[in-house]
Motif scaffolding. Structure first.
Motif, PDB file in Angstrom:
ATOM      1  N   LYS A  73      -6.249  -0.143   7.630  1.00 16.29           N
ATOM      2  CA  LYS A  73      -5.507   0.883   6.897  1.00 16.29           C
ATOM      3  C   LYS A  73      -4.015   0.584   6.954  1.00 16.29           C
ATOM      4  O   LYS A  73      -3.530  -0.123   7.829  1.00 16.29           O
ATOM      5  N   LYS A  74      -3.313   1.224   6.043  1.00 14.39           N
ATOM      6  CA  LYS A  74      -1.859   1.061   6.005  1.00 14.39           C
ATOM      7  C   LYS A  74      -1.248   1.604   7.299  1.00 14.39           C
ATOM      8  O   LYS A  74      -1.586   2.713   7.726  1.00 14.39           O
ATOM      9  N   GLN A 107      -1.576   0.307  10.232  1.00  4.08           N
ATOM     10  CA  GLN A 107      -2.335  -0.112  11.406  1.00  4.08           C
ATOM     11  C   GLN A 107      -1.694  -1.351  12.029  1.00  4.08           C
ATOM     12  O   GLN A 107      -1.201  -2.225  11.335  1.00  4.08           O
ATOM     13  N   SER A 140      -3.583  -0.802   2.758  1.00  2.36           N
ATOM     14  CA  SER A 140      -4.949  -0.802   3.260  1.00  2.36           C
ATOM     15  C   SER A 140      -5.780  -1.835   2.517  1.00  2.36           C
ATOM     16  O   SER A 140      -5.469  -2.176   1.377  1.00  2.36           O
ATOM     17  N   SER A 149      -5.658  -6.079  -0.914  1.00  2.00           N
ATOM     18  CA  SER A 149      -5.500  -4.629  -1.032  1.00  2.00           C
ATOM     19  C   SER A 149      -6.726  -4.016  -1.683  1.00  2.00           C
ATOM     20  O   SER A 149      -7.329  -4.588  -2.594  1.00  2.00           O
ATOM     21  N   GLU A 194      -4.320   3.647   1.781  1.00  2.00           N
ATOM     22  CA  GLU A 194      -4.611   4.764   2.687  1.00  2.00           C
ATOM     23  C   GLU A 194      -3.908   4.602   4.022  1.00  2.00           C
ATOM     24  O   GLU A 194      -3.927   3.528   4.617  1.00  2.00           O
ATOM     25  N   VAL A 239      -3.273   4.977   7.981  1.00  2.00           N
ATOM     26  CA  VAL A 239      -4.098   4.988   9.169  1.00  2.00           C
ATOM     27  C   VAL A 239      -4.129   6.416   9.684  1.00  2.00           C
ATOM     28  O   VAL A 239      -3.227   7.217   9.404  1.00  2.00           O
TER      29      VAL A 239
END
Lengths: 193, 329, 188, 209, 440, 290
Positions: free
Chosen positions: E55-56, E58, E76, E100, E105, E107
């Motif tokens: 996820k974005k 992370q 993400s 992507s 999304e 995290v």
């Protein structure tokens, strides 16, 4: 006093040992590779020149001249100076190592050098008095040191220049000395011996 | 071609170098040619003043300098940079420093000597320790002193003085005294005017104070020379001559002082690199000029004064460094 | 040389005597040479000096040193003094110029010779050349003046060597004046 | 025989005291403004160096290394004094002209160097040859320099006009700066010739291989 | 007269291309290449495997050393490759390639809401470390290290470096205009961490609108002061900036903390504000894409890992073949050999220079004109440094000519009429000296 | 008294005075410097290259004279002759030195090795290496900017127009200076008698190496498998040849014909493969063979 000042300036600059009389060239070209060495050498030459000139003056005026032994001048002076320098070197090396590293190491080179012997001979030849001999010796020494230091600074600069290979070392040094001498023409006719 | 396609332009041979990636517009040739241009009015005036011989010697000096440089570069397989104007400048400066009437072989050998020995034995542009033009002049002066001290009279003096040659104002001053000098011009005001405008005997390019000043101001404006150097040098000469009882205005305008102070004591290759060092250089050159003029064997001392200071330049550079960041407070 | 060092006995005496013997030997050689050459050298010197004076005063048959004046000589012809040869000195462009001047009894310069100088070669040394020297012959002290514009009465400067010309002229002038004073003294 | 020739010959070029070893430069400049003086000086030096080599070689076994240098200097000074006395008596003109520099022969590095390097280790005849060769190399170099300087700076050779009256000599050549610069350029030419020879040699070897 | 320093140069700033262009949010790229090393210091080691769904925000690579900074995913998607990829600074670097999923999304737990005033200094410091803050001006020194000076070096002044003296770049300028409140907040947070009571914002005078906006944002905050600076390069070099604003020079070989100062970049304090208030790690930044060869120069908000080629495409591509592509400004940026390098945390600009911009000439010998000496803000003799390097005299350069004091600002090269590569020579000398020291 | 007798007296007393003064002070003040040091220094070639591991020739001379553990054959520029002399002077036995020569382990001339960018900047390999490891696509190859050429104290190296250094076997003294200055460590010292050599330094995998340079060693191991004397090893995708085994055992080097990229070639001193220099030298050989 003014007379001595003039004599000093004349022997140091207008009649510069190296640039107008070609004396001491071996040291001049040998030691001028490095500025610090030149400063040490300049000091060594000036001091040895002064001491030996005074000694030679005394010997000449109190021994040789009264006895009519001018013919022995050369050999006496040479042995005197060589002995003196060797003695000086040994003493300094033993007792003042710091001083020795600063300029003592150059003493050996001066033991038999034309600058150092030329001044006593000139003095004897022109029957110079004590003060005149003294000033002449210091002036010549300072003049020698001046030329040496100037030359060293120029050569250090040229160390980082694109000097053509065939001229590297002695060749370019001679040309530099020539231009230095040419510049010193500016002083000609100013104050003379 | 679409925009998208253009991003796909063959870019596998990008240029990579260390930063920075932009540079100013200055270049060596720009600087050199600007100095040449600044000297042009005075050079043209010399032709006007001394006629054909001046023109011939100008051409000889410049052509000899450029050709010598060309041959040496070729011989040493160095990049051919003859177009940068530096050899041209040496030739031009040398020409301006000699009497117009020299026989052809003197400027020729002088110019060749200046480029070949004074400049290229030390590695060419940027490495020479002495100003090549001045070495060239000193070479000619040492070789042919009589010719180098025989000055043609200028255009407007024809008929007013006997013969076709005359001593320079400083020469008259040295050998005959101030009164004689003023008398030779008529009165003091005329003397100043003549010196300012260039109506006098002397080296080809040194006579006209006004034109040299104009060129100098142009160079200062362009930022190619610093105003401090000529001002300090000329000022030193003025102050010292006044202190020793001379005529400061006369000394400041005569001889090659203005030429030397604006165009040769500012030769960046042979002077200290910091402004402070350059000011020391200028003071030294000014003082030596006065010393030679008042005490020495020559009536004129600018050339030797600058050469002597050239010798000291490396020492000045060693001793005078820019103030480092962090050292000021 | 290094291995020699080990073989030799390094006592102070041995080392010292070595240099002593060298000096003894050399002194013998020098003494011998000196004994042979000294008289010849003295003779040569006198001969040379006489030649120099003779060159200045061609008519003279003999020269006699003048007492009380070092270096002064009277030129004799048939037992009569015809001229004086005296040393002259002056400060030139680059140092002292030493000269020998021949002055007639009536206080006129006959000729001079430059003994030593430090002038610029090719310029100042032209003062030795006859072209310049000839101007002096027969001139009295008051006419010994350097001018720019040529005239018979004065001395014209060498081109490019005004200082040398002036120096030589000054030295000669002084010599002439001294001789004049000397002869005037003698007449009294 | 070849060996003897080599001993003599090396001083002329390969180990030329002035151009190659850069020893004794003072006279190379001071008395080379005319050929006559240069020749006289060169011959004087040649005499001293040869005589000294012989003397040193004769006495080499008896000299204590501790006073080696003073003894050699004494010997050189003696020979120079003899030379001066002789010149004074028989050739007073030369003596007058070269007075100071004749005295200075005493301290010419080349003479002491030959004594130390060669004469102190070799028999008399070889030392003689070595001195002769070195002296000849020295004298040759002096005369060579003098020829160039006198020609360019005075237009004459041994005082005789060479280029004719229309030649306007460049005085600088007989003045100190000219002397320095001429020798500088000469050294450079020697090097250039040397480099060229090396190149030729290399090229030759290359084609041999 | 605005405050200034000695030396410096006045290149055409060429900010006109982008100064008036608002920051544009770039679309999510299909693929991002995230190098595990985006800072000065030890590289991180990846903690994800090929095939992992992430996820974005992370963490994908963790810092192992103190002088290091963790790396976070900038969108993400799926990890498709772990391999060496071209890197704009280090040449090549282990990188995490994420395809992507278009969802972008966050995290879990992000973004959050936090009031920074309730947090302790130590907590904030930890947040800064965990969110991967580095100096975004280009030097990429890990921020948490800078914010934790040793106790014996008390900090009394905080300087916000908003000079942006590099030509072309306008990223900081636009951030100031558009996010002045965030800047002030970030600055206040940083000052709290450091415990200093005096903060300055140094802005060059060629950005009068930014000075006005920042002045307005600071009204009522006594401890922060906006300082207008003379427009001159390198006004924004850390050492000159400190010298100008505080009147104290950083000693030779020292750091700003030695004189009680910490300097941060505009982008960094905004990122700090975001990290502390919202918990958002450093995954995107504002970058100026400009230069003579770019069709439509822009200020873009780009995700870390977007390639230069993608960024250029967003700006309409090239109008002509670029001669040089540079990351950062034209004076101190790094020339790139390919457009396939990703944007990293320190990418303040992408310049595509045309032939006319570069003005590179054949190098000539130094003519000792002294322009470099006058331009050098550090008071060195650059000409001599270059000459010494040319002759392999590296140790002389170090011992006698203060080689190590050079900040490589490039002023000397900019003014050199002989077109000498002085900075390159200096870099060479430094490298050789380092090698020599290593040998001993 | 007559002058000659005075001369005798004065000069002799001078001799006595100084002779004894010097002799005495020599004893009193002398500091012994072993004269052997100077003699040894005279023997050394004075390249001041430092190959012996000492700071210049003087330092080595001092060490070799004063320290009995310092070997007399450390001066590689001087080769055997100097080693023998030094050994003789110092009374140490010298092991014969195996003659070596420097060689560049790369054949990536301009036409064969790809470039990744156009380099502008300081003409120096170390400087270029600072910018992403230099403009060559192969990060192990010779950069061809001549840092080694400049550093050679014996003037034995020159740069070929194709961008690889040529080493003059006549002048190379195997001092190792070039080996130490090369930022790519692409130069090594090789026994003069070696038969074959690998002209590649790439430790990249075959595909990468091949892409960057057409004459790279691609690490295929063919040579290793074919060599009957097991003289070849593969280390990091690169073939390494044991010159000693070659020299002693091999008469027919099969590795030469097997290498698909011709990365292994016969070893001839002074030849740089794939350059004008190779062609011209080959020509010269052919011409003298006739």
């Amino acid at each position: 006093m003014e007379e001595y000042l003039k004599l000093f300036v004349a022997s140091a600059i207008t009649n510069n040992m190296v640039l107008t009389q070609f004396l001491g060239l071996c040291i001049f070209f040998g030691v001028s590779k490095n500025l610090n060495a030149s400063i040490g050498m300049g000091m060594a030459v000036t001091s040895v020149m002064t001491i030996s000139t005074l000694l030679a003056w005394a010997v000449y005026n109190y021994v040789l001249h009264p006895l009519g032994l001018e013919v022995l001048m050369l050999i006496t002076f040479v042995v005197l100076i060589a002995g003196l320098v060797q003695l000086l070197e040994m003493v300094i090396k033993k007792h003042a190592p710091a001083l020795y590293n600063m300029w003592g190491i150059y003493l050996v080179l001066i033991a038999t050098n034309c600058v150092v012997i030329a001044v006593p001979i000139t003095n004897a030849e022109s029957h110079n008095g004590f003060m005149t001999s003294f000033v002449l010796a210091i002036g010549s020494g300072v003049g020698f040191a001046l030329a040496l230091i100037l030359m060293a600074s120029l050569r250090e600069k040229l160390q980082y220049a694109d000097v053509p290979k065939s001229l590297e070392g002695l060749g370019i040094s001679f040309i530099l000395a020539g231009m230095l001498a040419l510049s010193f023409f500016g002083f000609s006719g100013m104050i003379t011996l | 071609m679409s925009i998208e396609a253009k991003t796909k332009i063959e870019i596998d041979n990008l240029m990579v170098s260390a930063s920075p990636h932009i540079r100013c517009d200055e270049s060596i040739s720009k600087i050199m040619w600007s100095v040449n241009a600044a000297l042009a009015p005075a050079a043209l005036f010399s032709i006007f003043n001394f006629g054909m011989p001046a023109f011939v010697n100008l051409v000889i000096c410049i052509v000899a300098a450029v050709v010598t440089e060309y041959l040496i570069l070729k011989w040493q397989n160095k990049p051919m940079v003859i177009g940068d104007g530096s050899a041209f400048l040496t030739g031009l400066l040398l020409a301006m420093n000699i009497p117009a009437t020299l026989p052809w072989y003197m400027p020729l050998t002088g110019s060749i000597f200046a480029i070949a020995v004074a400049k290229h034995t030390m590695g060419g542009l940027g490495f020479n320790i002495f100003n090549p033009a001045l070495i060239g002049r000193a070479f000619i002066l040492a070789s042919w002193p009589i010719a180098m001290t025989t000055w043609p009279i200028s255009r407007d003096m024809v008929g007013k003085v006997d013969g076709l040659t005359s001593a320079t104002p400083l020469g008259i001053l040295k050998l005959q005294g101030y009164e004689k000098l003023v008398a030779s011009f008529g009165d003091q005001a005329t003397m100043y005017k003549s010196l300012f405008l260039g109506e006098r005997a002397g080296s080809m390019g040194e006579t006209s104070a006004i034109l040299l000043l104009l060129g100098g101001i142009y160079l200062i404006y362009k930022g190619y020379i610093k105003w401090q150097v000529p001002i300090v040098m000329i000022g030193t000469v003025g102050a010292l001559t006044a202190a020793f009882g001379g005529d400061p205005l006369l000394h400041m305008m005569s001889g090659g002082l203005i030429l030397g102070a604006f165009y040769m004591a500012t030769d960046m290759v042979t002077i200290p690199i910091t402004t402070k060092g350059q000011i020391i250089f200028a003071i030294g050159a000014g003082a030596l000029t006065v010393l030679i003029r008042l005490q020495g064997g020559y009536p004129e001392g600018v050339c030797y004064a600058i050469l002597l200071m050239n010798c000291v330049t490396p020492l000045i550079d060693r001793l005078v460094r820019p103030v480092k960041y962090g050292a000021r407070r | 040389m290094a291995h020699d060092a080990h073989e030799q006995n390094d006592s102070v005496f041995k080392v010292g005597i070595n240099l002593t013997l060298a000096c003894l030997l050399s002194s013998a050689v020098i003494a011998g040479t000196y004994a042979v050459t000294a008289p010849i050298a003295a003779k040569t010197r006198i001969q040379l000096d006489n030649q120099a004076r003779k060159a200045l005063v061609a008519d003279a048959q003999d020269f006699k040193a003048i007492e009380g004046k070092t270096g002064w000589y009277a030129a004799l012809k048939d037992g009569k003094v015809i001229a004086y040869v005296v040393p002259a000195e002056s400060k030139g462009y680059a140092g002292a110029i030493k000269m020998l001047a021949a002055v007639s009894v009536d206080g006129k310069i006959i000729d001079y010779a430059i003994l030593s100088h430090k002038e610029t070669p090719g310029l100042g040394d032209k003062a030795e050349k006859p072209a310049f020297r000839k101007q002096f012959a027969g001139k009295a002290a008051e006419n010994l003046e350097v001018v720019k514009v040529p005239s018979d009465k004065n001395i014209q400067a060498l081109t490019g060597a005004t200082i040398t010309s002036r120096a030589v002229t000054k030295g000669i002038k002084e010599a002439v004046e001294e001789v004049s004073a000397f002869t005037a003294d003698k007449k009294k | 025989m070849k060996n003897l020739w080599d001993i003599f010959y090396k001083g002329l070029f390969d180990q030329n005291p002035i151009f190659r070893l850069a020893l004794s430069l003072c006279p190379a400049l001071a008395v080379t403004s005319n050929v006559y003086n240069a020749l006289a000086m060169g011959l004087s030096v040649m005499f001293v160096i040869t005589a000294n080599n012989v003397v040193v070689s004769i006495f080499r076994k008896w000299v204590n290394p501790k006073v080696r240098v003073p003894v050699y200097i004494t010997s050189i000074a003696t020979i120079v004094t003899v030379l001066i006395l002789t010149l004074q008596a028989y050739l007073p003109d030369i003596y007058k002209e070269l007075y100071l520099y004749l005295n200075l022969i005493v301290v010419f590095a080349i003479i002491l160097a030959r004594a130390e390097v060669f004469a102190a280790k070799n028999p008399v005849f070889l030392s003689f040859l070595d001195g002769l060769g070195m002296g000849a190399g020295f004298a040759g170099a002096m005369v060579f320099i003098a020829i160039v300087r006198e020609l360019l700076g005075n237009g004459t050779l041994m005082g005789i006009q060479v280029f004719g009256a229309s030649y306007d000599p460049a005085l600088i050549m007989i003045l100190p700066p000219g002397g320095f610069i001429i020798i500088g350029l000469m050294i450079a030419s020697f090097n250039l010739i040397g480099q060229h020879q090396d190149k030729l040699k290399a090229a030759k070897q290359g084609s041999d291989a | 007269m605005a405050k200034s320093f000695r030396g410096g140069v006045h290149p055409d700033d060429r900010k006109r291309y982008t100064a008036s262009k608002p920051i544009e949010i770039a679309p999510i790229p299909e693929k991002v290449i995230i190098p595990v090393r985006q800072h000065i210091g030890a590289p991180c080691s990846p903690i994800v495997k090929v095939g992992d769904l992430i996820k974005k925000g992370q963490v994908i690579a963790e810092a192992q050393a103190f002088v290091s900074s963790p790396i976070h995913a900038s969108t993400s998607g799926k990890v498709v490759e772990l391999a060496e990829y071209p890197h704009p600074v280090f040449g090549a670097c282990m990188s995490v390639v994420i395809e992507s999923d278009g969802q972008d999304e966050w995290v879990e737990g992000l973004p959050l809401q936090r009031d920074w005033k309730t947090l302790e200094a130590a907590e904030i410091k930890e947040i800064i470390r965990q969110t991967g803050m580095v100096g975004m001006g280009g030097a990429t020194f890990p921020t948490h290290v800078k914010m934790a000076p040793p106790a014996e070096k008390p900090i009394h002044t905080f300087i916000l470096n908003a000079a942006e003296c590099e030509p072309f770049l306008t990223a900081d300028h636009r951030v100031m205009l558009e996010q002045s409140e965030r800047i002030v907040t970030g600055m206040q947070i940083a000052m709290k961490v450091l415990g200093v009571s005096k903060g300055y914002i140094g802005i060059e005078e060629n950005k009068p609108d930014a000075i006005a906006v920042m002045n307005k944002a600071c009204t009522g905050i006594a401890e922060i002061e906006v300082v207008p600076l003379q427009t001159k390069y390198p006004q924004g070099a850390e050492k000159t900036l400190i010298g100008v604003i505080c009147g104290t020079d950083v000693p030779s070989g020292g750091l700003p903390m030695d004189v009680g100062v910490v300097v941060q970049n505009v982008g960094t304090v905004v990122a700090i504000a975001d990290a502390v208030e919202k918990g958002i790690p450093l995954i995107e930044r504002v970058t100026t894409v400009t230069g003579g060869a770019i069709a439509q120069p822009k200020n873009l908000l780009l995700r870390i890992g977007t390639t230069f080629a993608q960024a250029v495409a967003l700006c309409g591509g090239f109008t002509e073949v670029p001669v040089k592509v540079i990351m950062g400004g034209p004076m101190m940026g790094m020339a790139q050999r390919t457009l396939d390098v990703p944007i990293i945390k320190g990418t303040s600009g992408i310049l595509a220079l045309s032939e006319a911009d570069v003005n590179i000439g054949p190098e000539r010998p130094c003519i000792r004109c002294g322009r470099c000496v006058e331009a050098c803000p550090m008071g060195l003799v650059p000409s001599m440094l270059s000459i010494l390097a040319e002759r392999n005299a590296y140790s002389v350069a170090k011992e006698e000519y203060d080689l190590l004091d050079c900040v490589e600002c490039g002023s000397c090269v900019y003014v050199c009429p002989a077109k000498r590569n002085i900075v390159h020579y200096i870099k060479l000398s430094k490298a050789q000296n380092a090698a020599m020291a290593a040998k001993k | 008294m007559s002058t000659p007798i005075l001369i005798l007296i004065v000069l002799t007393s001078l001799g006595v005075f100084f002779g004894f003064l010097l002799a005495y002070s020599n004893k009193k003040f002398s500091i012994e410097v072993n004269p052997l040091i100077h003699i040894v220094e005279d023997v050394l070639p004075k390249g001041q290259c430092g190959a012996c591991g000492y700071a210049g020739c003087m330092a080595y001379a001092e060490a070799v004279v004063l320290n009995p553990d310092v070997a007399p054959n450390l001066c590689s520029p001087g080769k055997d002759a100097v080693a023998k002399l030094v050994a003789e002077l110092t009374g140490k036995a010298a092991a014969p030195m195996e003659p070596q020569i420097a060689q560049v382990q790369c054949a990536g001339t301009h036409d064969k090795a790809k470039r990744s960018y156009a380099y502008t900047g300081v003409e120096d390999c170390v400087a270029a290496n600072l910018l992403f490891g230099g403009p060559k696509s192969c990060k192990y190859g010779c950069l061809g900017l001549g840092t080694c050429v400049k550093s050679c104290p014996f003037d034995a190296m020159s740069m070929s127009p194709e961008g690889l250094p040529i080493i003059d076997p006549e002048k190379c003294t195997s001092c190792g200076k070039c080996v130490s200055v090369c930022p790519k460590q692409v130069i090594s010292l090789m026994p003069v008698g070696a038969r074959v050599r690998v002209n590649c330094n790439s430790k990249d995998k075959g595909a990468v190496a091949k892409k960057a340079c057409s004459v790279a060693c691609i690490g295929c191991s063919l040579c290793m498998r074919q060599c009957p004397y097991e003289a070849i090893k593969m280390v990091n995708n690169l073939a390494i040849v044991d010159a000693k085994i070659c020299e002693e055992k091999c008469s027919d080097a099969v590795c030469l014909s097997k290498c698909p990229t011709k990365a292994i070639r016969p070893f001839v001193t002074g030849i740089v493969p794939g350059t004008e220099n190779e062609a011209s030298t080959a020509l010269a050989c052919a011409s003298c063979a006739k």
